[in-house]
Design a protein around this motif. Structure first.
Motif, PDB file in Angstrom:
ATOM      1  N   TRP A  45      -2.841   0.620  -4.122  1.00 20.29           N
ATOM      2  CA  TRP A  45      -2.459  -0.781  -3.930  1.00 20.29           C
ATOM      3  C   TRP A  45      -1.721  -1.212  -5.179  1.00 20.29           C
ATOM      4  N   CYS A  67      -6.549  -0.154   2.010  1.00 20.10           N
ATOM      5  CA  CYS A  67      -5.561   0.803   1.516  1.00 20.10           C
ATOM      6  C   CYS A  67      -6.244   1.976   0.821  1.00 20.10           C
ATOM      7  N   CYS A 126       0.862  -1.173   0.000  1.00 20.93           N
ATOM      8  CA  CYS A 126       0.000   0.000   0.000  1.00 20.93           C
ATOM      9  C   CYS A 126       0.902   1.227   0.000  1.00 20.93           C
ATOM     10  N   THR A 150       1.664   1.823   7.239  1.00 16.83           N
ATOM     11  CA  THR A 150       1.361   1.131   5.987  1.00 16.83           C
ATOM     12  C   THR A 150       1.265  -0.371   6.206  1.00 16.83           C
TER      13      THR A 150
END
Length: 304
Positions: free
Chosen positions: A172, A165, A140, A156
């Motif tokens: 992504w 995400c 992400c 993250t």
């Protein structure tokens, strides 16, 4: 003496149907490569689609109504059409009664549905698609948000699904993204078609080609386990009821949208893996029971 065909071999109808999927993906992909409008339209590798404002076709936009109202809600369409057929078709017994055939058909639907959930929604945490994406290097990307001081970079690690995400403004990207659209469209349509094939071959008075392994190891025609001899005349001939036509209609629209997906979305390898993952579920539910009597006694076979 020539032995019977293997239980794992598809019938003539099944071979034709199974061939439709790779053929559709190949034709769609070639169309996308050769179409001049597609070649000049910028492609977004993150979203796995063309940019909406320069999309080469209405079907190349994720906002097209067929994608929003049909593909995005694909499993609902599959489920509704299946249960309409299941509860009303005479081959299952008197309408809306809990016959053994209906119970086994529901179990087949449950297994296929669980496979759909595992691959696209949840698999003891992130779905198989998301797990595969991360295992192949996908992440992400929240660098921009981190640089702006909105989040900490370590955060993250929390975003283990594509949906999570995107929900926090990230992208992504980076790994192998199994095509969820291809998976859904192939799994759903082949599931529906397998359930109504017995109606097709009975209406056409075709010979039963499926074979099964008996408890003693002998390979025999699936006809030996069929109740066809005790069915009424309408069931023996196979009735193309409204529900049957509805199932075939949903399957046909799925194949058409598979063509659009092949032409405008994902790479060829992502589409190929989506196809393989879908067919693996079909194999377990519709081919494996032919060789495993214990499994067949639980979930049965369509038309048996």
């Amino acid at each position: 003496m020539i032995g019977r065909r293997s239980p794992f071999l598809p019938t003539t109808l099944e071979t034709f149907l199974l061939a439709i999927y790779p053929t559709t993906l190949l034709v769609g992909t070639l169309f996308g490569l050769l179409d001049p409008a597609t070649r000049v339209s910028p492609y977004n590798s993150v979203s796995q689609s063309h940019y909406a404002h320069t999309a080469p076709s209405y079907f190349a936009k994720k906002s097209n109504l067929f994608n929003v109202l049909f593909v995005k809600k694909g499993w609902a369409w599959v489920t509704v059409s299946f249960f309409f057929f299941l509860l009303t078709h005479p081959s299952m017994g008197p309408s809306f009664q809990a016959t053994a055939k209906r119970i086994k058909a529901v179990l087949r639907w449950c297994i296929i549905t669980v496979w759909w959930i595992f691959v696209t929604q949840w698999f003891f945490g992130p779905a198989i698609i998301d797990r595969g994406f991360r295992l192949t290097g996908g992440t992400c990307d929240l660098v921009a948000l981190a640089d702006a001081g909105i989040i900490e970079m370590d955060d993250t690690k929390q975003f283990v699904t594509g949906m999570a995400c995107k929900a926090v403004g990230g992208t992504w990207k980076g790994g192998h993204d199994i095509s969820g659209h291809v998976f859904l469209l192939v799994l759903g349509s082949m599931f529906l078609l397998e359930e109504v094939l017995n109606v097709v071959w009975r209406s056409a008075k075709m010979r039963e080609e499926r074979t099964v392994v008996m408890c003693d190891g002998a390979v025999k025609s699936a006809f030996v386990e069929s109740e066809v001899e005790t069915m009424g005349a309408a069931e023996r001939s196979g009735e193309w009821t409204l529900a049957t036509k509805g199932v075939v209609g949903v399957a046909a629209l799925s194949v058409y949208m598979l063509m659009m997906t092949a032409a405008y979305f994902h790479t060829w390898f992502e589409k190929f893996t989506g196809l393989l993952v879908a067919l693996s579920g079909i194999f377990v539910v519709y081919f494996l029971p032919r060789a495993v009597p214990g499994l067949r006694s639980i979930i049965g076979m369509p038309g048996v």
